[in-house]
Design an enzyme around this catalytic site. Structure first.
Site, PDB file in Angstrom:
ATOM      1  N   LYS A 127       0.825  -1.219   0.000  1.00 38.60           N
ATOM      2  CA  LYS A 127       0.000   0.000   0.000  1.00 38.60           C
ATOM      3  C   LYS A 127       0.854   1.260   0.000  1.00 38.60           C
ATOM      4  CE  LYS A 127      -4.635  -0.119   1.222  1.00 38.60           C
ATOM      5  NZ  LYS A 127      -5.436  -1.067   1.017  1.00 38.60           N
ATOM      6  N   LYS A 272     -14.739  -6.537  -0.958  1.00 37.27           N
ATOM      7  CA  LYS A 272     -16.112  -6.328  -0.487  1.00 37.27           C
ATOM      8  C   LYS A 272     -16.908  -7.625  -0.574  1.00 37.27           C
ATOM      9  CE  LYS A 272     -15.867  -1.626  -2.108  1.00 37.27           C
ATOM     10  NZ  LYS A 272     -15.105  -1.200  -0.935  1.00 37.27           N
TER      11      LYS A 272
HETATM   12  P1  ADP Z   1     -14.295   1.982  -1.745  1.00 38.97           P
HETATM   13  O1  ADP Z   1     -13.582   3.285  -1.647  1.00 38.97           O
HETATM   14  O2  ADP Z   1     -15.740   2.082  -1.406  1.00 38.97           O
HETATM   15  O3  ADP Z   1     -13.597   0.827  -1.060  1.00 38.97           O
HETATM   16  P2  ADP Z   1     -13.365   0.860  -4.309  1.00 38.97           P
HETATM   17  O4  ADP Z   1     -13.025   1.793  -5.429  1.00 38.97           O
HETATM   18  O5  ADP Z   1     -12.249   0.199  -3.557  1.00 38.97           O
HETATM   19  O6  ADP Z   1     -14.353   1.637  -3.338  1.00 38.97           O
HETATM   20  O7  ADP Z   1     -14.306  -0.311  -4.891  1.00 38.97           O
HETATM   21  C1  ADP Z   1     -15.591  -0.055  -5.475  1.00 38.97           C
HETATM   22  C2  ADP Z   1     -15.492   0.139  -6.999  1.00 38.97           C
HETATM   23  O8  ADP Z   1     -15.192  -1.091  -7.660  1.00 38.97           O
HETATM   24  C3  ADP Z   1     -16.777   0.560  -7.670  1.00 38.97           C
HETATM   25  O9  ADP Z   1     -17.019   1.939  -7.527  1.00 38.97           O
HETATM   26  C4  ADP Z   1     -16.542   0.164  -9.142  1.00 38.97           C
HETATM   27  O10 ADP Z   1     -15.937   1.246  -9.832  1.00 38.97           O
HETATM   28  C5  ADP Z   1     -15.501  -0.942  -9.050  1.00 38.97           C
HETATM   29  N1  ADP Z   1     -15.908  -2.272  -9.536  1.00 38.97           N
HETATM   30  C6  ADP Z   1     -15.005  -3.186  -9.956  1.00 38.97           C
HETATM   31  N2  ADP Z   1     -15.624  -4.321 -10.326  1.00 38.97           N
HETATM   32  C7  ADP Z   1     -16.945  -4.154 -10.129  1.00 38.97           C
HETATM   33  C8  ADP Z   1     -18.087  -4.991 -10.319  1.00 38.97           C
HETATM   34  N3  ADP Z   1     -17.980  -6.247 -10.785  1.00 38.97           N
HETATM   35  N4  ADP Z   1     -19.295  -4.496 -10.021  1.00 38.97           N
HETATM   36  C9  ADP Z   1     -19.416  -3.231  -9.559  1.00 38.97           C
HETATM   37  N5  ADP Z   1     -18.359  -2.384  -9.351  1.00 38.97           N
HETATM   38  C10 ADP Z   1     -17.134  -2.833  -9.624  1.00 38.97           C
HETATM   39 MG    MG Z   2     -11.599   0.078  -1.463  1.00 40.61          MG
END
Ligand code: ADP
Ligand code: MG
Length: 310
Positions: A127, A272
């Site tokens: 990271k 997630k």
């Molecule tokens: P956070 O800050 O909430 O942890 P992240 O950017 O780490 O958000 O992860 C969420 C993002 O992942 C979504 O906003 C989308 O752009 C992306 N994403 C990647 N793969 C998928 C998927 N299969 N379905 C929906 N979103 C996805």
């Molecule tokens: Mg994230």
């Protein structure tokens, strides 16, 4: 009827990148939360801190390298981000509750997460944190024992480990507050990472993914649902491809098949879905909802979002 207890996990990006807008964005967060609380939900909140912890680190280190100044430990920056973000959310959520005629108060718990010093993450820090450095500055930082890598052509950066948390040190206090009807913010920024060395607790340089601490918190307070708020209203398969299909409800078995098929990238949606699986499989009738902040109320009403169920 027993009130529905939900653990809401909020992405740090949803709260903005700047101290001034945080006052405003905290209000945006507070509105739907106050609505749910008024509707009888017991809400526990956890939040990310990616942009904010970077801002704190850069602000305190002043973009300077070790010369004449020891960089502020990452664990300290996470601790600062918890109170910085927590107090704004407390203010705005209490304001919204007052508007609705409620005198409920909100508390932020400074939360530490126990990690294993032998976690594989420590031998492979990934990271990037803090300021971008010149090659020379990077070399000086590396001489202090920090891991420094070249980051995508933008300069050199310190990288820290992202271990999986084993437990939340304050979980009994948090559960007691929640059981007493308090609105609790905990596990901010994934929790302050600590290790236990021969019975002594010490902070350690690492950044924990808040998706992981959310699962621990949801279990610690015996939540009925884990709600992960992020940048999309629903999870998709074939995301960003012509065959993209939004998912409304999937079982844990279906989620595992989609993981195997590579539908979810490791840096974003995969943690997630893994968190969702872990929570749903940890007890009967446990469900996870993934949606965006602006669809939170509708999502909980079953009208949108992606539900992961057993
Ligand atoms: P956070 O800050 O909430 O942890 P992240 O950017 O780490 O958000 O992860 C969420 C993002 O992942 C979504 O906003 C989308 O752009 C992306 N994403 C990647 N793969 C998928 C998927 N299969 N379905 C929906 N979103 C996805
Ligand atoms: Mg994230």
């Amino acid at each position: 009827m027993k009130a529905k207890r939900i653990l809401i996990s909020l992405g740090g990006n949803a709260l903005g990148t700047d101290p001034v807008p945080l006052v405003e964005t905290a209000r945006t967060v507070a509105e739907p939360l106050a609505e749910l609380i008024s509707n009888g939900y017991e809400v526990v909140l956890c939040h990310g801190n990616g942009p904010q912890v970077g801002m704190i680190k850069v602000g305190l280190d002043g973009g300077r390298t070790p010369e004449g100044k020891t960089p502020v430990p990452m664990a300290d920056c996470v601790a600062m981000s918890q109170s910085y973000m927590g107090h704004h959310i407390q203010n705005q959520l209490e304001n919204e509750l007052r508007r609705k005629g409620s005198d409920k108060t909100v508390v932020t718990v400074v939360s530490r997460c126990l990690v294993d010093p032998e976690d594989p993450g420590f031998s492979n820090p990934t990271k990037p944190i803090g300021a971008f450095l010149s090659e020379e500055e990077g070399r000086k930082l590396a001489a202090l024992g920090k891991t420094v890598v070249e980051d995508s052509g933008r300069g050199y950066r310190e990288v820290v480990a992202s271990p999986i948390p084993l437990s939340i040190m304050e979980e009994k206090s948090i559960a007691a507050l929640v059981d007493a009807g308090q609105i609790v913010i905990a596990g901010g920024g994934g929790g302050i990472p600590v290790v236990d060395r021969d019975g002594q607790i010490e902070p350690i340089d690492a950044v924990i993914d808040k998706d992981w601490v959310s699962v621990l918190l949801a279990s610690a307070v015996n939540a009925d649902a884990l709600v992960i708020l992020t940048g999309v209203e629903k999870v998709a398969i074939g995301y960003n491809t012509p065959g993209q299909a939004w998912l409304s409800e999937i079982t844990t078995e279906e989620a595992k098949d989609y993981i195997k098929a590579g539908e979810f990238p490791p840096g974003s949606m995969l943690p997630k879905i893994q968190a969702a699986l872990k929570f749903v499989e940890s007890g009967d009738d446990r469900k996870t909802l993934i949606t965006s902040l602006d669809r939170l109320v509708e999502g909980l009403a079953g009208e949108t979002g992606t539900w992961i169920v057993s």
